[in-house]
Structures are given as structure tokens and as C-alpha cells.
Design an enzyme around this catalytic site. Structure first.
Site, mmCIF file in Angstrom:
data_model
loop_
_atom_site.group_PDB
_atom_site.id
_atom_site.type_symbol
_atom_site.label_atom_id
_atom_site.label_comp_id
_atom_site.label_asym_id
_atom_site.label_seq_id
_atom_site.Cartn_x
_atom_site.Cartn_y
_atom_site.Cartn_z
ATOM 1 N N PHE A 438 48.995 42.055 126.262
ATOM 2 C CA PHE A 438 48.936 40.588 126.128
ATOM 3 C C PHE A 438 49.141 39.851 127.453
ATOM 4 C CE2 PHE A 438 52.172 42.276 123.000
ATOM 5 C CZ PHE A 438 51.252 42.896 122.179
ATOM 6 N N CYS A 439 48.594 40.362 128.533
ATOM 7 C CA CYS A 439 48.716 39.702 129.837
ATOM 8 C C CYS A 439 50.163 39.498 130.237
ATOM 9 C CB CYS A 439 48.022 38.340 129.862
ATOM 10 S SG CYS A 439 46.288 38.422 129.562
#
Ligand SMILES: *Cc1c(COP(=O)(O)O)cnc(C)c1O
Length: 861
Positions: A438-439
Site C-alpha cells: 500500500f505504498c
């Protein structure tokens, strides 16, 4: 007070959370009354039975918002705000609305519109003056929490370019610092003093797991609570601290009260709050801190009062936002914001603190809490925990925890379920979650307990952000994230839990049988010759004349040559199948079919595209498999039939002088690749639209036989093949399918062997004595034709579509995944090499005999 799910296979107890009192017990929410909640979900009726748990990625927009925005745009005239005072005033009005949403006003904060959080962050870092105002040689610092979003991590490059010291703080060190002592600038000893400016960035809420970093930190940082840490790491503190708050994740489901806490800069994107419009974000700049943002270099239309073209002279605009908004602001999107606020306020009752965002906050928090409790308690029949939740709180305190639950699943032997595998099954159930990191690699690394060295090793082993290497050496490289929005209800929690229980949690009765797989694996490692009976069956083929094997032998010089033993049973090709239209039904070949370097003639030569030019697949429309194509070579027709409809014929040869409508279409796999196809006309297009019950579908022929086009197409075809990276032939071994059938324990799965085989949509079918042997093949000859094996075929939930009825099932995906340790691969991909004897034989015949080759070297690896 507890709400029990209607039908749930798991022990289930809702947490008792006495903090909030609701007047009426709701089945859908702990906060919002049932009828209100039902009205909210009506706005999202387009979801049908889809379970959307990806609010952190983007909130969904309510239907009436789009309607109102469209009506506004259709009735009013909005011009460029530089031209039109009215439009400009509307925008100024909306700036005030935004500030009011955050409980502040234009005397305290200014709104600068950007394209989103990422641009906001970048603009602050680019404009920030790190050096001291008095003495430009005194450098400042850029300090960031490691658990920030990737978009924040990138700011360190900008800061480093500006010669600022770059310092990172871990999650724990940050929280510890806040509990420690403040070293205010007056207390800071002269030698540790640094007159440069320090910029600290942290998220109000982690997009990884919803942990809310304390907002008290804003004042504490400004009061020097990080100076001790700074002294330790770079030998100096700072006098002038500025706080940049990444509020992107926080403001989606929480009230950010800028009346209470005042960061110098706040960044966020509007689609995370309202779902619409995208491409619009903002920086809220505290007016008293604006002066430090004086390093912006670029100026564009709208940001200068005067500019001379022949001399380096320009004067930046006085108003703060005018200095930052280069070019024309996205005024139509900004106009939409007014309706965003209106619709949210009409739709959501103000149950908590008479506030919409607080109501959303509590409603979503309880949903996440419920999921957290259930996952924490989830056990296999043998008592092994089925889930690990990556949380930084126990979900008891809404001030510390937002509506995000991040986890991984474990099997009953304590091995991890890969997130890619989970994703596949979630797709099947129409459940949207996010998988991966998720970055946020900082949080990912911390929770998955991977060291920098291990992260680099994972990278070397092939793991990159966004890929499917979900497990490396049995350890997860990412996780599963479920996040809640105001439109979610307990039904969504139930759907996710039911899916998890059905696919991943083994009960005592339904214990998965992994023995076959393990045996196979062990065998593979120890006793090769006994296990893998694959080699040429006929002496007429001289293996030593084959270039490929020569290569292996040469490279093995000095070592024992690979053992190759002939197989005792002859293998033959039992069936040839082509799929003339991508994703549609099969056409089985009785005798022989023409073969070429591109594959079988007419195989996947047509595709059905939607009106937006995107190719339709069974994943979106399972009914496609019920369109049965037949190639009639005598009549030169492609004949399509569908239950309950009269069949329709499409000529195989396009007439030279008939007008051809070229159609641009977007290949699903490689969207950058625009293929020119030929539209097959209205009649068949209507026929298909009717059959699939989707309007405006078109039948497109990918390649065509028209000689004039052939030359031009050659390059494109080559490119297409190499880009799509898929081989032209898929081989399925029925013995392996039978083996798989025996492993499936789900009593509701009733496929016979033929039905199950059909799901894999192979071109070439074989029967071998032992199952799974084809997984080791490197190349094979079928009759006179040589094929190279490209690898195992990765599977998605399309194999869960019954090819006769279009119905979706959980199997066989679940069992494939279980048997192969999460690797969802079945069948082998092959490319055509040519004829063995160099002859011009262009046909592959049913019942041709097969010789398979494998390199021992490969097996023992
Ligand atoms: C989403 C998000 C971002 C990035 O936002 P964009 O809209 O993609 O620019 C940054 N930080 C956090 C915490 C986020 O949740």
C-alpha cells in the site's frame, strides 16, 4: 445489544462497546439508524452484491452527487476564473467552505488547490526555505517518520538537493520522543543550536493500518520535542520547527479540527473524502507560517502580477493561493466541491457530536473493530490461529485507531497464505480489498519484521512493489488491507468473514489433504528418475542432435550427464480445442487443425469489446462462455450459437471491396498497446449484445486475412505477442485434472471430469499415467511438431466459472492454491517451434503421439 450475523460459520461475538449510546438498535451500523443507513446504501446501489472495502484507496461517490453536479454544469455557465468574476467568486466561496469543514477560517488558514496530496507535499517541500532567514549558510533539516506514505519519502530527494540534513525517525522513536522532554530553543545549548528551519512530516493516520499518530505531536514538535533525538543523530537541534501533516488518509473518515491543533501545512486529496472529483487536492497553509514557503521557483499564468519577457523581472501575486496555483485551477472540479459538502450533509445524519465527520468516524471505526475482533479470534479446527493482524492498537480507542484493518492469513500448518492468492479469491467473491504494501514500505517492513537486508534480498529474489511475489521463502512480502467508508455496513464485514472462512479456515471435518503435494515435492528433490518418467519414447529421435540438449550436456562437462529414461507408456494428443472468440465458448476439433507460428488458425482471433473500446472478458461477464462459436471451413463462416437464440454467421473472409471499419481497441493485458482490428458489423454486434445483455458490444477481428493489410500488420502482431507475453498454446493433462478433482473436498462442487477439464480452457489435451508430470517438461514433440514449454499457466478466478452455465464457484481455485502452496498455476504454456523434420506439414492431428523432454539439471535445482 449484540448483533448476530444471519448465517455465519464462525463463532461470532460483537464487542460490547459501551462508549456510545444508540437509541435504536441497528442491524447495519452501531451509530447510524437502520433506515438512515438504508438510504445511504441506496446511493450505492450500483455496487449490487460487490463488497467494497477499499475506502482508503478511494471513497465511493454517491449517485446523487454526480446527478447534482451534472445538473449544475448543464444549467450554468462557468468560464475561466481569470475571465469571469462570477466563477472566481464561486471558487472563493468554496475555499471558505473547505476551511469551515476543518473548523477554521481565512484569517487563520489559506487554501491552495493542487492536483492531489502528492503534488501538495511536493509543493511544500519545493517552496520550503530550509536555510536560516538571517544567514543563508545555516542549513536546516528535513525530518520524516519512516512509516510515511511513499509520496512523503520522495520529499527527501528535494530536501537533499537543497542541502538540508535528512533525518528519519522510527515509529517507536517518534512516540518515545513525545513522551520525553522538550528541549526548547532557549534550552538548546549554543553548540547544538541551528538557526535553519526544520520541516517535520508525519501522517495523521497511517494508510497502512489506520493507526492515528497523535495530533498533540504538532505542538510538541514545534516546542522542540524532537531536539534530543536530533542532537543524538546529527549533533544539532533546531529553533524553528514546522510541521507538515499528511492528512490524506485521516480526513477520509475523520474530523480534522484546525481550531484545536494547527499544523503549519496540511495536505490531502478530495477524492478520499468524497469519492469525486479526482485530480483535486489542497494544501492548507497556516497564514502565520506562509513566509517560510518562499522558495517556489516556477511561476505560471495566474501566479504573477507582472512579468517582463526580455528581462528577468516578475512580481509574484500577493494573495497566498495565487502564488501557488500555476495556470488555471480546475474550476469545474472545484465547483463540484460545493455539492460534495451538500450531499454529504444531507445524506449522513449528525448522530455523534452533531457532526457529520464524527458520525462517519464512529460508524466506520466500529466496523473495523468488529473485523479486528473476529480476525483475532479466528482459528482453524486444530486450534492454530488463522489470521495475524498488523495493528498498532487494540481497537479500543477511536483517538488512536481509524477504520483500517491490515492482516495476513495463515493455514492450519502455520504457513502463510500469499496475498496474491487471497486477492484472487476475493475477486471471485466480488470483494475489493487492497493487497501488497500500500505504498507504505516503512510500516510494511516494521510489521512484517523484515530487515533492510531482507528487503533487498526480496527485491533481488524478484519482489518489486506491485508484483505477485506474495511469499518469499514462505514469508509474506505484503498484506491484506480492508478499510471502511460511511457506506459500509456489518453486512460487508460478514461477507468478508464468510469468504475467509469458506476459502481459508479449515475445520476439523474439512481438513485439507496436503500429502500429495508434499510427497510430490519431496520426490522431486530426492529421487528424480523414479518419479519423472519423461523422455523420448522413440529411438528415431536422436536427442544428441538436438541443439538444446547439446547445450545442457556441454555445460555439464565433468559432471555426471543427466539421466534420461524412456517412458513406458505412450502419450497421445487426445483433444484439440480452439477458442475463436476470446473468453467465449470452445470449438472442439475432431480430426486435425492448421497450426502456425501464431497458434492455431482462428484461435482467439475475435474479441468482444465494449463501447469504450475495452475488451470484455469472462471475469466481467460469465455468460460469455455460453456463446458457442463454430468454424465452418466449407462455408467459410464463423457460426455463433447461444441457448434460446437462433444462430448467426459471420464470413471468415472479408470481401476486398467491402468497406472496412477499422476499430481501435484496447487490449486488456497490455493497455498501452492499441491494436487495429476490423469491426464485424452491426448485425452480429446486436446479436452479441442481446445474448450477453450488455448494450453496445462489438465483435472485432484482431487479425484478418486481407492481403493488403498483412504487411502492415506483421510488426504489430510481433509486438503484440511479445508484449502480452503469453504463449499461443495451453496444454492440459486430464490425469492431473482428475488428481485435482480428487483433492477437492467441497461437497457443493459437483463437476465431473469433463466439466472440470473444460474450465481450464486448454488447446491441447493429453492423458498420462501419472498426474503432474507435465509440470516438469521443457519441450515436447506432438507428431511432427515441436513445442517449447514456456512455463506453468497462472490462473485467475476465471477457472471458477462453470463453462456451461456461467455460474461462479470457489473451486477449483481454492484447492489449486492449497495444493501448490499458494501458487495458482495449472496447465503449461507452449510456443510452436516448427516441424521436427523441416517438412511443411501444417496440421496438428488428434491422437498424434507425444514425446516429452525434461532436463534433469532443471529438476534437481
Ligand atoms: C493516499 C495517500 C497519499 C497520496 O495521495 P494521492 O492522492 O495519491 O496523491 C499520501 N499519503 C497518505 C497517508 C495517503 O493515504
Amino acid at each position: 445489544m449484540m448483533r448476530e450475523p444471519k448465517s455465519s460459520p464462525y463463532k461470532h461475538k460483537r464487542p460490547n462497546f459501551p462508549k456510545e449510546e444508540t437509541t435504536e438498535m441497528s442491524l447495519l451500523s452501531k451509530v447510524i439508524r437502520n433506515d438512515d443507513m438504508q438510504n445511504i446504501t441506496k446511493e450505492f446501489a450500483r455496487l449490487k452484491d460487490r463488497c467494497y472495502l477499499e475506502n482508503t484507496g478511494a471513497t465511493l461517490y454517491p449517485k446523487s452527487l454526480i446527478k447534482i453536479v451534472n445538473e449544475d454544469l448543464m444549467q450554468n455557465i462557468y468560464m475561466n476564473p481569470h475571465t469571469d468574476k462570477y466563477t472566481k467568486d464561486c471558487i472563493e466561496q468554496i475555499r471558505c467552505l473547505i476551511l469551515r469543514h476543518f473548523n477554521t477560517d481565512p484569517t487563520t488558514y489559506s487554501v491552495v488547490f493542487t492536483s492531489g496530496t502528492t503534488q501538495s507535499l511536493k509543493l511544500v517541500a519545493e517552496s520550503f526555505q530550509f536555510t536560516s532567514e538571517q544567514n543563508e549558510s545555516l542549513q536546516g533539516s528535513f525530518v520524516y517518520l519512516r512509516d510515511n506514505h511513499t509520496s512523503v519519502l520522495g520529499l527527501r530527494e528535494i530536501a537533499a538537493d537543497k542541502n538540508a540534513d535528512v533525518v528519519h525517525v522510527s515509529h517507536q522513536e517518534f512516540l518515545n520522543s513525545l513522551c520525553g522532554d522538550a528541549v526548547t530553543s532557549t534550552k538548546l545549548k549554543a553548540k547544538h543550536k541551528n538557526k535553519g528551519n526544520a520541516l517535520f512530516v508525519y501522517p495523521a493516520q497511517s494508510n497502512f493500518n489506520g493507526f492515528k499518530y497523535p495530533l498533540e505531536a504538532i505542538d510538541k514538535i514545534k516546542n522542540g520535542y524532537l531536539n534530543l533525538y536530533m542532537k543524538k543523530h546529527i549533533g544539532k537541534g533546531s529553533n524553528n520547527w514546522y510541521v507538515l501533516l499528511d492528512a490524506a488518509s485521516y480526513v477520509a473518515t475523520n474530523k480534522l479540527d484546525l481550531g484545536k491543533r494547527q499544523p503549519d501545512f496540511v495536505c490531502f486529496s478530495f477524492y478520499k473524502i468524497f469519492g469525486y472529483p479526482t485530480g483535486l487536492g489542497a494544501i492548507l497553509i497556516k497564514n502565520s507560517s506562509a513566509d517560510v514557503l518562499n522558495q517556489k521557483r516556477y511561476f505560471g499564468g495566474g501566479t504573477v502580477d507582472v512579468v517582463l519577457t526580455s528581462e528577468d523581472f516578475h512580481v509574484k501575486r500577493e494573495t497566498l493561493h495565487e502564488r501557488f496555483e500555476d495556470g488555471t485551477v480546475p474550476f469545474l472540479s472545484i465547483i463540484a466541491l460545493k455539492h460534495c459538502f451538500d450531499v454529504l450533509h444531507t445524506m449522513i445524519p449528525k448522530v455523534i457530536n452533531n457532526d457529520v465527520m464524527d458520525t462517519i468516524s464512529y460508524h466506520t471505526f466500529f466496523l473495523a473493530q468488529d473485523l479486528y475482533y473476529q480476525l483475532n479470534k479466528l482459528e482453524h479446527g486444530n486450534g492454530v490461529k488463522a489470521a495475524v493482524v498488523y495493528a498498532d492498537t487494540d481497537f479500543m480507542d477511536i483517538d488512536m485507531q481509524g477504520a483500517i484493518v491490515t492482516f495476513n492469513l495463515m493455514r492450519d500448518d502455520k504457513s502463510f497464505v500469499g496475498y496474491a492468492e487471497f486477492q484472487n479469491l476475493a475477486d471471485l467473491f466480488s470483494i475489493n480489498v487492497r493487497t501488497g504494501c500500500f505504498c507504505n514500505s516503512g510500516s510494511c517492513q516494521r510489521h512484517l519484521k523484515a530487515t533492510n537486508k531482507e528487503m533487498k534480498e526480496m527485491y533481488k529474489a524478484g519482489h518489486k512493489c506491485g508484483d505477485d511475489f506474495d511469499l518469499i521463502n514462505g514469508r509474506p512480502t505484503g498484506a491484506i488491507r480492508a478499510s471502511f467508508g460511511y457506506y459500509n455496513t456489518y453486512d460487508d464485514v460478514d461477507k468478508l468473514m464468510q469468504m475467509i472462512c469458506r476459502c481459508f479456515v479449515a475445520s476439523k471435518l474439512n481438513k485439507p489433504n496436503r500429502t500429495m503435494y508434499n510427497q510430490y515435492e519431496n520426490r522431486k528433490l530426492s529421487n528424480i528418475s523414479a518419479a519423472i518418467p519423461l523422455t523420448p519414447t522413440s529411438s528415431s529421435f536422436d536427442i544428441f542432435n538436438n541443439q538444446k540438449y547439446l547445450r545442457i550436456f556441454n555445460s555439464n562437462q565433468g559432471q555426471k550427464p543427466p539421466q534420461i529414461t524412456p517412458t513406458s507408456n505412450e502419450i497421445v494428443l487426445t483433444e484439440i480445442t480452439i477458442f475463436p472468440i476470446k473468453s467465449c465458448g470452445a470449438f472442439k476439433i475432431r480430426t486435425a487443425w492448421k497450426i502456425g507460428p501464431k497458434g492455431f488458425d482462428f484461435d482467439r482471433e475475435w474479441m468482444i469489446v465494449k463501447d469504450n473500446g475495452v475488451c470484455l472478458t469472462q471475469k466481467q461477464n460469465p455468460r460469455m462462455c455460453m456463446i458457442c462459436p463454430k468454424i465452418d471451413l466449407k462455408e467459410k463462416m464463423l457460426i455463433l450459437s447461444f441457448k434460446g437464440k437462433s444462430s448467426i454467421a459471420v464470413p471468415l473472409e472479408t470481401k476486398i471491396d467491402s468497406p472496412q471499419k477499422p476499430a481501435a481497441l484496447c487490449h486488456t493485458k497490455v493497455c498501452s498497446d492499441i491494436v487495429n482490428g476490423i469491426d464485424c458489423g452491426d448485425e452480429v454486434a446486436n446479436w452479441i449484445s442481446e445474448a450477453l445483455e450488455v448494450s453496445y458490444l462489438r465483435l472485432i477481428r484482431q487479425s484478418e486475412s486481407d492481403k493488403r493489410m498483412q504487411k502492415k500488420k506483421k510488426e504489430e502482431e510481433k509486438k503484440l505477442l511479445s508484449l502480452s507475453n503469453q504463449a499461443q498454446f495451453l496444454l492440459i493433462n486430464r490425469t492431473t485434472v482428475k488428481w485435482l478433482r480428487d483433492q477437492i473436498k467441497d461437497p457443493t462442487f459437483t463437476d465431473d471430469l469433463d466439466q472440470l477439464t473444460n474450465r481450464f480452457r486448454g488447446n491441447l489435451m493429453i492423458d498420462t499415467e501419472h498426474p503432474l508430470v507435465e509440470r516438469e517438461w521443457e519441450s515436447l514433440n506432438i507428431g511432427k511438431h515441436e513445442f517449447k514449454v514456456e512455463g506453468l499457466c497462472p490462473r485467475c478466478h476465471m477457472v471458477c466459472i462453470d463453462q456451461q452455465t456461467g455460474e461462479k464457484t470457489v473451486e477449483p481455485l481454492r484447492t489449486i492454491s492449497e495444493q501448490f502452496g499458494g501458487k495458482i498455476r495449472f496447465g503449461i504454456y507452449m510456443t510452436y517451434v516448427g516441424t521436427v523434420d523441416g517438412s511443411k506439414d501444417g496440421f496438428l492431428k488428434n491422437y498424434a503421439s507425444i514425446k516429452a523432454f525434461t532436463a534433469v539439471e532443471d529438476i534437481s535445482r
